[in-house]
Write a protein that holds these residues in place. Structure first.
Motif, PDB file in Angstrom:
ATOM      1  N   ILE A   1      -5.784  -0.761  -4.036  1.00  0.00           N
ATOM      2  CA  ILE A   1      -4.349  -0.529  -3.921  1.00  0.00           C
ATOM      3  C   ILE A   1      -3.610  -1.063  -5.151  1.00  0.00           C
ATOM      4  CG2 ILE A   1      -2.268  -1.211  -2.646  1.00  0.00           C
ATOM      5  CD1 ILE A   1      -3.985  -1.137  -0.094  1.00  0.00           C
ATOM      6  N   MET A   2      -4.007  -2.241  -5.622  1.00  0.00           N
ATOM      7  CA  MET A   2      -3.275  -2.889  -6.708  1.00  0.00           C
ATOM      8  C   MET A   2      -3.452  -2.185  -8.045  1.00  0.00           C
ATOM      9  SD  MET A   2      -1.178  -5.445  -6.742  1.00  0.00           S
ATOM     10  CE  MET A   2      -0.060  -5.742  -8.115  1.00  0.00           C
ATOM     11  N   LYS A   3      -4.631  -1.625  -8.296  1.00  0.00           N
ATOM     12  CA  LYS A   3      -4.881  -0.951  -9.570  1.00  0.00           C
ATOM     13  C   LYS A   3      -3.968   0.256  -9.767  1.00  0.00           C
ATOM     14  CE  LYS A   3      -6.883   0.041 -13.441  1.00  0.00           C
ATOM     15  NZ  LYS A   3      -6.535  -0.740 -14.653  1.00  0.00           N
ATOM     16  N   PRO A   4      -3.934   1.229  -8.833  1.00  0.00           N
ATOM     17  CA  PRO A   4      -3.006   2.356  -9.007  1.00  0.00           C
ATOM     18  C   PRO A   4      -1.543   1.912  -9.011  1.00  0.00           C
ATOM     19  CG  PRO A   4      -4.639   2.852  -7.329  1.00  0.00           C
ATOM     20  CD  PRO A   4      -4.767   1.407  -7.643  1.00  0.00           C
ATOM     21  N   ALA A   5      -1.235   0.876  -8.216  1.00  0.00           N
ATOM     22  CA  ALA A   5       0.147   0.372  -8.165  1.00  0.00           C
ATOM     23  C   ALA A   5       0.551  -0.214  -9.514  1.00  0.00           C
ATOM     24  CB  ALA A   5       0.286  -0.686  -7.077  1.00  0.00           C
ATOM     25  N   THR A   6      -0.340  -0.979 -10.129  1.00  0.00           N
ATOM     26  CA  THR A   6      -0.060  -1.556 -11.450  1.00  0.00           C
ATOM     27  C   THR A   6       0.136  -0.467 -12.491  1.00  0.00           C
ATOM     28  OG1 THR A   6      -1.403  -3.499 -10.887  1.00  0.00           O
ATOM     29  CG2 THR A   6      -0.888  -3.168 -13.199  1.00  0.00           C
ATOM     30  N   ASN A   7      -0.690   0.562 -12.427  1.00  0.00           N
ATOM     31  CA  ASN A   7      -0.535   1.702 -13.339  1.00  0.00           C
ATOM     32  C   ASN A   7       0.810   2.388 -13.133  1.00  0.00           C
ATOM     33  OD1 ASN A   7      -3.095   1.257 -14.369  1.00  0.00           O
ATOM     34  ND2 ASN A   7      -4.080   2.749 -13.030  1.00  0.00           N
ATOM     35  N   ALA A   8       1.220   2.514 -11.878  1.00  0.00           N
ATOM     36  CA  ALA A   8       2.511   3.138 -11.563  1.00  0.00           C
ATOM     37  C   ALA A   8       3.656   2.294 -12.119  1.00  0.00           C
ATOM     38  CB  ALA A   8       2.659   3.297 -10.056  1.00  0.00           C
ATOM     39  N   PHE A   9       3.558   0.972 -11.998  1.00  0.00           N
ATOM     40  CA  PHE A   9       4.599   0.081 -12.519  1.00  0.00           C
ATOM     41  C   PHE A   9       4.699   0.199 -14.038  1.00  0.00           C
ATOM     42  CE2 PHE A   9       3.426  -2.933  -8.789  1.00  0.00           C
ATOM     43  CZ  PHE A   9       4.078  -2.088  -7.913  1.00  0.00           C
ATOM     44  N   GLU A  10       3.548   0.303 -14.706  1.00  0.00           N
ATOM     45  CA  GLU A  10       3.536   0.421 -16.163  1.00  0.00           C
ATOM     46  C   GLU A  10       4.191   1.726 -16.613  1.00  0.00           C
ATOM     47  OE1 GLU A  10      -0.526   0.007 -17.295  1.00  0.00           O
ATOM     48  OE2 GLU A  10      -0.560  -2.178 -17.004  1.00  0.00           O
ATOM     49  N   LYS A  11       3.914   2.808 -15.880  1.00  0.00           N
ATOM     50  CA  LYS A  11       4.530   4.097 -16.203  1.00  0.00           C
ATOM     51  C   LYS A  11       6.046   4.032 -16.048  1.00  0.00           C
ATOM     52  CE  LYS A  11       0.578   6.981 -14.880  1.00  0.00           C
ATOM     53  NZ  LYS A  11       0.080   7.994 -13.901  1.00  0.00           N
TER      54      LYS A  11
END
Length: 213
Positions: free
Chosen positions: A190-200
């Motif tokens: 969950i955290m990996k895609p969420a972190t990528n989303a935050f970076e975008k």
């Protein structure tokens, strides 16, 4: 050279296996420490706080210190968030029971909007804890922003759904493994895609600021 590289990779793998197991044991232990009711969400937030550090490249962070610090700091706030999530879940459950048991055929048409709302709430749940540990926000802002991040990142949300379902399905065949690997694996997926989303989102915000100036 090949043997040393293989051994180095093997020891690295064992290190991460032990780290994940330790984190999961902490999550379960501190959930029980708070009698589950009061300990589950603080322990969940603390687990995600550790995983967030890993996602940011801080592999050498002290797992216990990071976990304990987040657990203490966010104990009250995370429990308040948990109460809100539980209340929303209860409302959805009561609505479901009402629709299911209603004799009026017109009410059966409510299944479609109810299903849509339920799916949206589930997708928002994937972002609530990551946003909670990643940003310093009020709970109302965490919930509101979880909706917008979910809408803006359908691909990341899809990965979370598939990954979470896959982990739960696999663990259902070996329940004892859940003691060492369950919540920690879900937190990673969950955290990996969420972190990528935050970076975008941060990149888009920077571009908008540059265009304004």
């Amino acid at each position: 050279m090949e043997t040393s590289a293989f051994m180095g990779g093997f020891y690295k793998l064992l290190e991460w296996i032990s780290r994940l197991a330790f984190l999961n044991i902490l999550w379960i232990s501190f959930s029980l420490l708070g009698l589950v009711i009061f300990g589950f969400f603080p322990a969940l937030v603390a687990m995600f706080a550790v995983v967030r550090k890993w996602m940011l490249g801080k592999d050498d962070v002290s797992i216990f210190k990071t976990f304990w610090s987040a657990y203490k700091k966010e104990f009250l706030k995370s429990n308040l968030l948990g109460i809100i999530i539980f209340a929303i879940g209860m409302i959805l459950y009561i609505d479901f029971q009402f629709i299911q048991n209603a004799s009026n055929s017109f009410i059966s048409f409510l299944y479609i909007p109810f299903s849509i709302i339920t799916i949206i709430c589930i997708c928002m749940l994937f972002y609530i804890i990551p946003i909670f540990v990643h940003y310093d926000m009020k709970i109302s802002q965490v919930i509101k922003n979880s909706f917008f991040v979910m809408i803006m990142n359908p691909l990341s949300t899809f990965y979370m759904l598939i990954g979470s379902f896959g982990i739960c399905f696999a663990l259902s065949f070996a329940p004892p493994i859940c003691i060492l690997y369950s919540g920690n694996l879900l937190a990673l997926f969950i955290m990996k895609p969420a972190t990528n989303a935050f970076e975008k989102i941060n990149e888009k915000s920077k571009l908008l600021l540059q265009e304004q100036y």
